[in-house]
Write a protein that holds these residues in place. Structure first.
Motif, PDB file in Angstrom:
ATOM      1  N   CYS A   1       0.806  -1.221   0.000  1.00  0.00           N
ATOM      2  CA  CYS A   1       0.000   0.000   0.000  1.00  0.00           C
ATOM      3  C   CYS A   1       0.843   1.277   0.000  1.00  0.00           C
ATOM      4  CB  CYS A   1      -0.917   0.000   1.219  1.00  0.00           C
ATOM      5  SG  CYS A   1      -1.980  -1.454   1.323  1.00  0.00           S
ATOM      6  N   ALA A   2       2.152   1.136   0.013  1.00  0.00           N
ATOM      7  CA  ALA A   2       3.050   2.274   0.225  1.00  0.00           C
ATOM      8  C   ALA A   2       2.837   3.423  -0.754  1.00  0.00           C
ATOM      9  CB  ALA A   2       4.500   1.802   0.174  1.00  0.00           C
ATOM     10  N   GLU A   3       2.601   3.148  -2.006  1.00  0.00           N
ATOM     11  CA  GLU A   3       2.468   4.205  -3.013  1.00  0.00           C
ATOM     12  C   GLU A   3       1.014   4.493  -3.390  1.00  0.00           C
ATOM     13  OE1 GLU A   3       5.136   5.959  -4.059  1.00  0.00           O
ATOM     14  OE2 GLU A   3       6.280   4.741  -2.637  1.00  0.00           O
ATOM     15  N   CYS A   4       0.086   3.935  -2.655  1.00  0.00           N
ATOM     16  CA  CYS A   4      -1.326   4.083  -3.002  1.00  0.00           C
ATOM     17  C   CYS A   4      -1.887   5.413  -2.503  1.00  0.00           C
ATOM     18  CB  CYS A   4      -2.134   2.933  -2.411  1.00  0.00           C
ATOM     19  SG  CYS A   4      -3.904   3.039  -2.763  1.00  0.00           S
ATOM     20  N   GLU A   5      -2.627   6.082  -3.360  1.00  0.00           N
ATOM     21  CA  GLU A   5      -3.225   7.364  -2.977  1.00  0.00           C
ATOM     22  C   GLU A   5      -4.315   7.230  -1.917  1.00  0.00           C
ATOM     23  OE1 GLU A   5      -6.205   8.973  -6.112  1.00  0.00           O
ATOM     24  OE2 GLU A   5      -4.908   7.574  -7.201  1.00  0.00           O
ATOM     25  N   TRP A   6      -4.807   6.026  -1.704  1.00  0.00           N
ATOM     26  CA  TRP A   6      -5.860   5.787  -0.721  1.00  0.00           C
ATOM     27  C   TRP A   6      -5.307   5.333   0.627  1.00  0.00           C
ATOM     28  CZ3 TRP A   6     -10.609   7.318  -2.046  1.00  0.00           C
ATOM     29  CH2 TRP A   6     -10.886   7.469  -3.402  1.00  0.00           C
ATOM     30  N   ALA A   7      -4.001   5.210   0.757  1.00  0.00           N
ATOM     31  CA  ALA A   7      -3.385   4.645   1.964  1.00  0.00           C
ATOM     32  C   ALA A   7      -3.799   5.371   3.239  1.00  0.00           C
ATOM     33  CB  ALA A   7      -1.864   4.617   1.829  1.00  0.00           C
ATOM     34  N   SER A   8      -3.884   6.693   3.205  1.00  0.00           N
ATOM     35  CA  SER A   8      -4.241   7.412   4.438  1.00  0.00           C
ATOM     36  C   SER A   8      -5.692   7.124   4.838  1.00  0.00           C
ATOM     37  CB  SER A   8      -3.998   8.913   4.292  1.00  0.00           C
ATOM     38  OG  SER A   8      -4.804   9.459   3.275  1.00  0.00           O
ATOM     39  N   LEU A   9      -6.594   7.033   3.864  1.00  0.00           N
ATOM     40  CA  LEU A   9      -7.983   6.680   4.172  1.00  0.00           C
ATOM     41  C   LEU A   9      -8.033   5.279   4.778  1.00  0.00           C
ATOM     42  CD1 LEU A   9     -11.098   7.029   4.034  1.00  0.00           C
ATOM     43  CD2 LEU A   9     -10.958   6.053   1.732  1.00  0.00           C
ATOM     44  N   CYS A  10      -7.341   4.347   4.165  1.00  0.00           N
ATOM     45  CA  CYS A  10      -7.359   2.967   4.652  1.00  0.00           C
ATOM     46  C   CYS A  10      -6.778   2.876   6.058  1.00  0.00           C
ATOM     47  CB  CYS A  10      -6.612   2.058   3.690  1.00  0.00           C
ATOM     48  SG  CYS A  10      -7.403   1.965   2.068  1.00  0.00           S
ATOM     49  N   SER A  11      -5.729   3.652   6.320  1.00  0.00           N
ATOM     50  CA  SER A  11      -5.147   3.670   7.665  1.00  0.00           C
ATOM     51  C   SER A  11      -6.145   4.206   8.680  1.00  0.00           C
ATOM     52  CB  SER A  11      -3.878   4.525   7.679  1.00  0.00           C
ATOM     53  OG  SER A  11      -2.869   3.907   6.910  1.00  0.00           O
ATOM     54  N   ARG A  12      -6.889   5.244   8.306  1.00  0.00           N
ATOM     55  CA  ARG A  12      -7.915   5.789   9.218  1.00  0.00           C
ATOM     56  C   ARG A  12      -9.011   4.755   9.474  1.00  0.00           C
ATOM     57  NH1 ARG A  12      -7.277  10.293   6.012  1.00  0.00           N
ATOM     58  NH2 ARG A  12      -9.285  10.007   4.993  1.00  0.00           N
ATOM     59  N   VAL A  13      -9.437   4.050   8.436  1.00  0.00           N
ATOM     60  CA  VAL A  13     -10.471   3.018   8.590  1.00  0.00           C
ATOM     61  C   VAL A  13      -9.967   1.917   9.524  1.00  0.00           C
ATOM     62  CG1 VAL A  13     -11.791   1.226   7.382  1.00  0.00           C
ATOM     63  CG2 VAL A  13     -11.574   3.512   6.378  1.00  0.00           C
ATOM     64  N   ALA A  14      -8.738   1.474   9.307  1.00  0.00           N
ATOM     65  CA  ALA A  14      -8.161   0.434  10.172  1.00  0.00           C
ATOM     66  C   ALA A  14      -8.016   0.949  11.599  1.00  0.00           C
ATOM     67  CB  ALA A  14      -6.810  -0.014   9.620  1.00  0.00           C
ATOM     68  N   GLY A  15      -7.556   2.189  11.737  1.00  0.00           N
ATOM     69  CA  GLY A  15      -7.402   2.785  13.064  1.00  0.00           C
ATOM     70  C   GLY A  15      -8.719   2.945  13.795  1.00  0.00           C
ATOM     71  N   GLY A  16      -9.803   3.051  13.051  1.00  0.00           N
ATOM     72  CA  GLY A  16     -11.139   3.157  13.635  1.00  0.00           C
ATOM     73  C   GLY A  16     -11.802   1.817  13.856  1.00  0.00           C
ATOM     74  N   GLY A  17     -11.027   0.748  13.727  1.00  0.00           N
ATOM     75  CA  GLY A  17     -11.569  -0.591  13.982  1.00  0.00           C
ATOM     76  C   GLY A  17     -12.425  -1.146  12.864  1.00  0.00           C
ATOM     77  N   PHE A  18     -12.273  -0.607  11.651  1.00  0.00           N
ATOM     78  CA  PHE A  18     -13.006  -1.092  10.478  1.00  0.00           C
ATOM     79  C   PHE A  18     -14.514  -0.983  10.654  1.00  0.00           C
ATOM     80  CE2 PHE A  18      -8.936  -3.311  10.701  1.00  0.00           C
ATOM     81  CZ  PHE A  18      -8.420  -3.114   9.442  1.00  0.00           C
ATOM     82  N   SER A  19     -14.956  -0.041  11.441  1.00  0.00           N
ATOM     83  CA  SER A  19     -16.367   0.029  11.821  1.00  0.00           C
ATOM     84  C   SER A  19     -17.318   0.339  10.669  1.00  0.00           C
ATOM     85  CB  SER A  19     -16.564   1.043  12.945  1.00  0.00           C
ATOM     86  OG  SER A  19     -16.162   2.332  12.518  1.00  0.00           O
ATOM     87  N   ASP A  20     -16.886   1.077   9.665  1.00  0.00           N
ATOM     88  CA  ASP A  20     -17.798   1.476   8.589  1.00  0.00           C
ATOM     89  C   ASP A  20     -17.581   0.721   7.282  1.00  0.00           C
ATOM     90  OD1 ASP A  20     -19.045   3.372  10.235  1.00  0.00           O
ATOM     91  OD2 ASP A  20     -17.511   4.870   9.764  1.00  0.00           O
TER      92      ASP A  20
END
Length: 151
Positions: A116-135
Motif C-alpha cells: 500500500c506504500a504508493e497508493c493514494e488511498w493509503a491514508s484513508l485505509c489507515s484511518r479506517v483500520a485505526g477506527g476498527g473497520f467500523s464502517d
C-alpha cells in the motif's frame, strides 16, 4: 458466480467504506462489496478485474500500469503470508469471519504496508483500520454453508 479480483484489491476490500475514483466506480464497488458479503467466491486474476471495470474506458486509468501490477504482487505475497497459504492468479477463495478478522488485524498491524506504500488511498485505509473497520462495507457472510474454501 465469482468476483474476479486482482491482488491489491484483496487488501482494498478490507477497508472499503464507499469512496472511490468516480460515481460509477463507487457504485460498482458497492455492488461487489454486497456480493462478497453475501458469500460469493473470489477468483484471483492478473490485471484489471471486476472492480476496475468502470475505469477501463476513462482517460488516465491506471489499471494497467506497471506500478499497479507490482502492487498486486506485493499484496498477494502479504495475503499469502497472512492466510498461511499461497494465493496466486487462479486461486479461488471465500472470506469467512475468521479470514477477514486475520486479514484486517494484519492490515492494521502494518503487515501489508509494502503493498500500500504508493497508493493514494493509503491514508484513508489507515484511518479506517485505526477506527476498527467500523464502517466497512465488506462483511463476512453469515450462512455457514457459504464459508467453505474453494479449491
Amino acid at each position: 458466480m465469482t468476483v474476479r479480483l486482482r491482488g491489491h484489491h484483496l487488501l482494498c476490500l478490507l477497508t472499503f467504506v464507499g469512496e472511490g475514483y468516480t460515481p460509477s466506480f463507487t457504485r460498482n464497488y458497492v455492488r461487489i462489496a454486497e456480493r462478497l458479503s453475501a458469500g460469493e467466491a473470489i477468483a484471483v486474476v492478473d490485471g484489471p478485474d471486476d472492480i476496475c471495470a468502470p475505469m477501463l474506458c476513462e482517460a488516465g486509468a491506471h489499471c494497467r500500469e506497471e506500478s499497479i501490477t507490482q502492487r498486486d504482487s506485493l499484496a498477494l505475497a502479504a495475503v499469502s503470508d497472512i492466510l498461511d497459504r499461497q494465493v496466486v492468479r487462479g486461486s479461488v477463495l471465500m472470506f469467512d469471519a475468521d479470514r477477514l478478522r486475520r486479514l484486517r488485524s494484519a492490515f492494521a498491524d502494518g503487515k501489508a504496508a509494502a503493498a500500500c506504500a504508493e497508493c493514494e488511498w493509503a491514508s484513508l485505509c489507515s484511518r479506517v483500520a485505526g477506527g476498527g473497520f467500523s464502517d466497512v462495507l465488506v462483511r463476512a457472510a453469515e450462512d455457514p454453508c457459504l464459508l467453505r474454501e474453494q479449491v
